[in-house]
Design a protein around this motif. Sequence first.
Motif, PDB file in Angstrom:
ATOM      1  N   UNK A  87      -2.333  -6.770 -14.656  1.00 62.08           N
ATOM      2  CA  UNK A  87      -1.290  -6.260 -15.556  1.00 62.08           C
ATOM      3  C   UNK A  87       0.081  -6.862 -15.267  1.00 62.08           C
ATOM      4  N   UNK A  88       0.131  -7.904 -14.446  1.00 60.52           N
ATOM      5  CA  UNK A  88       1.409  -8.553 -14.118  1.00 60.52           C
ATOM      6  C   UNK A  88       2.040  -9.123 -15.388  1.00 60.52           C
ATOM      7  N   UNK A  89       3.346  -9.157 -15.376  1.00 57.43           N
ATOM      8  CA  UNK A  89       4.107  -9.749 -16.475  1.00 57.43           C
ATOM      9  C   UNK A  89       4.613 -11.105 -16.013  1.00 57.43           C
ATOM     10  N   UNK A  90       4.448 -12.124 -16.846  1.00 62.59           N
ATOM     11  CA  UNK A  90       4.866 -13.488 -16.518  1.00 62.59           C
ATOM     12  C   UNK A  90       5.987 -13.905 -17.462  1.00 62.59           C
ATOM     13  N   UNK A  91       7.065 -14.422 -16.877  1.00 62.74           N
ATOM     14  CA  UNK A  91       8.248 -14.790 -17.649  1.00 62.74           C
ATOM     15  C   UNK A  91       8.622 -16.228 -17.305  1.00 62.74           C
ATOM     16  N   UNK A  92       8.506 -17.123 -18.275  1.00 59.06           N
ATOM     17  CA  UNK A  92       8.916 -18.505 -18.043  1.00 59.06           C
ATOM     18  C   UNK A  92      10.434 -18.581 -18.142  1.00 59.06           C
ATOM     19  N   UNK A  93      11.043 -19.255 -17.177  1.00 57.87           N
ATOM     20  CA  UNK A  93      12.506 -19.374 -17.128  1.00 57.87           C
ATOM     21  C   UNK A  93      12.882 -20.841 -16.998  1.00 57.87           C
ATOM     22  N   UNK A  94      14.096 -21.152 -17.391  1.00 58.42           N
ATOM     23  CA  UNK A  94      14.620 -22.499 -17.192  1.00 58.42           C
ATOM     24  C   UNK A  94      14.940 -22.715 -15.725  1.00 58.42           C
ATOM     25  N   UNK A  95      15.072 -23.968 -15.368  1.00 54.17           N
ATOM     26  CA  UNK A  95      15.389 -24.318 -13.981  1.00 54.17           C
ATOM     27  C   UNK A  95      16.899 -24.226 -13.766  1.00 54.17           C
ATOM     28  N   UNK A  96      17.408 -22.982 -13.823  1.00 52.44           N
ATOM     29  CA  UNK A  96      18.831 -22.746 -13.606  1.00 52.44           C
ATOM     30  C   UNK A  96      19.002 -21.529 -12.697  1.00 52.44           C
ATOM     31  N   UNK A  97      20.069 -21.518 -11.949  1.00 54.77           N
ATOM     32  CA  UNK A  97      20.398 -20.340 -11.151  1.00 54.77           C
ATOM     33  C   UNK A  97      19.502 -20.090  -9.965  1.00 54.77           C
ATOM     34  N   UNK A  98      18.818 -21.130  -9.487  1.00 53.65           N
ATOM     35  CA  UNK A  98      17.922 -20.996  -8.335  1.00 53.65           C
ATOM     36  C   UNK A  98      16.975 -19.814  -8.557  1.00 53.65           C
ATOM     37  N   UNK A  99      16.843 -18.913  -7.581  1.00 54.71           N
ATOM     38  CA  UNK A  99      15.993 -17.734  -7.744  1.00 54.71           C
ATOM     39  C   UNK A  99      16.798 -16.527  -8.212  1.00 54.71           C
ATOM     40  N   UNK A 110       0.850  -1.187   0.000  1.00 58.22           N
ATOM     41  CA  UNK A 110       0.000   0.000   0.000  1.00 58.22           C
ATOM     42  C   UNK A 110       0.886   1.236   0.000  1.00 58.22           C
ATOM     43  N   UNK A 111       0.291   2.367  -0.370  1.00 62.01           N
ATOM     44  CA  UNK A 111       1.008   3.634  -0.324  1.00 62.01           C
ATOM     45  C   UNK A 111       1.974   3.852  -1.467  1.00 62.01           C
ATOM     46  N   UNK A 112       1.891   3.026  -2.509  1.00 63.91           N
ATOM     47  CA  UNK A 112       2.758   3.190  -3.676  1.00 63.91           C
ATOM     48  C   UNK A 112       2.081   2.538  -4.883  1.00 63.91           C
ATOM     49  N   UNK A 113       2.533   2.919  -6.055  1.00 66.60           N
ATOM     50  CA  UNK A 113       2.131   2.217  -7.271  1.00 66.60           C
ATOM     51  C   UNK A 113       3.109   1.069  -7.464  1.00 66.60           C
ATOM     52  N   UNK A 114       2.606  -0.086  -7.873  1.00 63.32           N
ATOM     53  CA  UNK A 114       3.514  -1.212  -8.019  1.00 63.32           C
ATOM     54  C   UNK A 114       3.186  -2.081  -9.216  1.00 63.32           C
ATOM     55  N   UNK A 115       4.248  -2.643  -9.760  1.00 60.35           N
ATOM     56  CA  UNK A 115       4.149  -3.589 -10.859  1.00 60.35           C
ATOM     57  C   UNK A 115       4.652  -4.935 -10.360  1.00 60.35           C
ATOM     58  N   UNK A 116       4.112  -5.988 -10.943  1.00 62.05           N
ATOM     59  CA  UNK A 116       4.497  -7.342 -10.563  1.00 62.05           C
ATOM     60  C   UNK A 116       5.046  -8.078 -11.768  1.00 62.05           C
TER      61      UNK A 116
END
Length: 146
Positions: A53-65, A27-33
């Motif tokens: 309006x969230x953006x979804x990006x599929x990634x490979x299972x590399x580099x943990x998070x 709360x108290x801010x504009x936010x993007x996900x």
Amino acid sequence: MKRLLVVLHVYYPDQIGYFVRKLRNINGCDWDLVVTYVAESAPLRRLRHLKPDARFVKVGNIGYDVWPFIKVIKDTDLSAYDYVLKLHTKGSGDRERINGLNMRNYRWRDLLVNALLKNPGRFRKCLDYFDEFPDVGMISCYELRK
């Protein structure tokens, strides 16, 4: 109004409900996900419902998070944001103890997330802290800061 970029990495889709509840405390801010994910799953719909309006990006299972976060940062105009909030799902049995603390079940995840998103007041306090102390670069969990 301040602008916040939230980057959520979903490796464990069964935790999406938890993160939807926590993200509602912003709360108290504009936010993007931006949501990075390894495998398409039905629970991702809950995040789409929370933030259409969230953006979804599929990634490979590399580099943990870490690699998915770097990928998003490289593809995002950070000048549009005042703050970045990085979140990710955690396994329930990742570690037994950290800094001498019992971390069974989801305690590690909960400590990290609740430091910022425990409730709307906690989130607002963190946001205000950045305004009050502009030299602060990061806020995290006190118990895990050693």
